[in-house]
Scaffold this motif. Structure first.
Motif, short mmCIF file in Angstrom:
data_model
loop_
_atom_site.label_atom_id
_atom_site.label_comp_id
_atom_site.label_asym_id
_atom_site.label_seq_id
_atom_site.Cartn_x
_atom_site.Cartn_y
_atom_site.Cartn_z
N TYR A 353 43.46 35.62 37.17
CA TYR A 353 43.80 36.05 38.65
C TYR A 353 43.70 34.89 39.66
N ASP A 356 42.63 37.60 45.40
CA ASP A 356 41.93 38.86 45.28
C ASP A 356 42.04 39.41 43.72
N GLU A 359 43.79 43.26 43.40
CA GLU A 359 45.28 43.26 43.44
C GLU A 359 45.82 43.02 42.22
N LYS A 361 48.95 42.65 41.51
CA LYS A 361 49.94 41.52 41.20
C LYS A 361 49.72 40.28 41.22
N ASN A 362 48.32 40.14 41.47
CA ASN A 362 47.36 38.63 41.47
C ASN A 362 46.98 38.28 40.24
#
Length: 425
Positions: A353, A356, A359, A361-362
């Protein structure tokens, strides 16, 4: 044709057809074995674009089914050796690491123990002599005679606790008396006796619970109360955990709780994925169910008691379906760990990742492309060890149906040919 000769000629005809069929099968088997040998001979040691390579420890041309790895330095020479169980072959082999100069070649030195069909194995000191013993299939225990005699299979003492299958044998001190006990099938445990350690009838059995198809047995303090609970991906049911009732009640049944609903998990790992000092859970979704083909990441969100998690679901970027898994700092940056996934067949891949971790999307994935990945038909879980002595962790697994056998993937982070351990290109 005389009366009564018909059965005789029909019998001769059947025998001829049978011989032709058997001869054809022999030819097919020989062709298959040769084809499998050509796979690993062609692709072993060849680097992919990221520098990762797959090496052979020992090929498996006859499908004896290597199915479990144990990493440890048994002979005390500083190199990691491999104790491997063969499911269909009905034996286990301790392969001795030939050293950094020859580690990328086939490992020729090993000892062998014959037993019965064996899908899982484990290691640990079960006689309190300081040496690491070996457990095949849960019920067959081989006591290590020590480094001086470790290469003599006749010097290993064998004890049979039982002759039926109990998966994922795990050596751990269940009752806190300072002696390692043996958990088998992720459902029952045998207490190491103070005396008569090599006598099976001295090992008392206690029941923890019941599992259908345990893929792992992870002893881990999940509720953070100071004792180790048991975490199990129970294939066909769920991912569950058994609450350790405490030292005074450890011989009683343990309460079973659901950790995650996915009913067809493969392997799992517990580690601090996002560097917050809490143990996170990573589960491969396998090939069935709502989360088939997914990687399930459960980020721990509380610091004690019943665990709570933030769930991250990651799609596989490549491979047949995600199967083996490990969490480690593969790139050596010291900042965060990567999740490494071994599919049943195809390319290994990693997940990590940016910023964060909570999340979705990360998160991003990356295949570790290596030549011949499509010929590795059925790989297993991911084990870690520094096989080439270059101070980075390599990835070790087994391959059952493509002839590769016992294999390892060389981490290109450091070059073992350079004494000063400088990062490789």
């Amino acid at each position: 044709m005389r009366a009564g000769q018909e059965p005789r000629f029909f019998y001769i005809y059947l025998m001829n057809r049978l011989m032709i069929t058997l001869f054809g099968l022999i030819i097919v088997c020989a062709i298959n074995a040769e084809e499998k040998a050509s796979f690993w001979k062609t692709y072993s040691g060849k680097a992919g674009p990221t520098g990762w390579r797959c090496h052979i420890v020992q090929p498996d041309p006859e499908d004896h089914g290597p199915d479990g790895i144990n990493v440890h330095d048994w002979d005390g020479d500083g190199d990691s050796d491999l104790f491997v169980n063969f499911e269909e072959g009905g034996y286990s082999r301790l392969y001795f690491n030939p050293g950094s100069k020859n580690v990328r070649k086939v490992w020729l030195e090993f000892i062998e123990f014959k037993h019965g069909k064996c899908e899982d194995s484990g290691i640990g000191d079960l006689d309190a002599d300081g040496d690491t013993d070996y457990v095949a299939n849960g019920g067959w225990i081989y006591f290590n005679p020590g480094k001086r005699q470790v290469r003599d299979p006749s010097a290993w003492k064998k004890m049979t606790l039982f002759d039926y299958e109990r998966r994922v044998p795990t050596v751990t001190d269940v009752d806190g008396d300072g002696l390692n006990d043996l958990v088998v099938g992720a459902q029952e445990w045998y207490k190491q006796p103070k005396k008569g350690k090599y006598q099976a009838d001295r090992w008392e059995k206690f029941i923890i619970g019941n599992n259908r198809w345990p893929m792992n047995c992870i002893m881990y303090d999940l509720d953070m109360d100071g004792d180790k609970d048991m975490v199990v991906p129970d294939r066909g049911r769920e991912i569950c955990w058994y609450v350790n009732p405490g030292k005074s009640k450890v011989t009683n049944l343990w309460k079973r709780k659901t950790l995650h609903f996915h009913h067809e998990p493969m392997f799992m790992a517990i580690d601090d994925v996002n560097s917050d000092q809490l143990g996170d859970v990573v589960i491969t979704g396998g090939s069935k169910g709502e989360l088939a083909g997914k990687l399930i990441v459960l980020l721990r969100t509380n610091q004690g008691g019943e665990p709570t998690f933030k769930e991250i679901i990651i799609d596989q970027p490549t491979g047949v379906f995600p199967k083996g898994v490990a969490v480690t700092d593969l790139d050596g940056d010291g900042k965060k760990k990567e999740i490494l996934v071994i599919p049943k067949s195809g390319e290994l891949w990693t997940a990590t990742y940016l910023n964060d971790a909570a999340e979705p999307k990360n998160w991003q994935t990356a295949p570790l492309v290596m030549p011949g990945s499509e010929t590795r038909k059925k790989m297993d879980n991911a084990w870690l060890g520094d096989l080439d002595g270059d101070s980075d962790l390599d990835v070790i697994t087994t391959e059952e149906n493509g002839g590769w056998g016992v294999i390892w993937f060389e981490n290109p982070l450091y070059d073992s040919d350079k004494v000063n351990r400088t990062p490789s290109n």
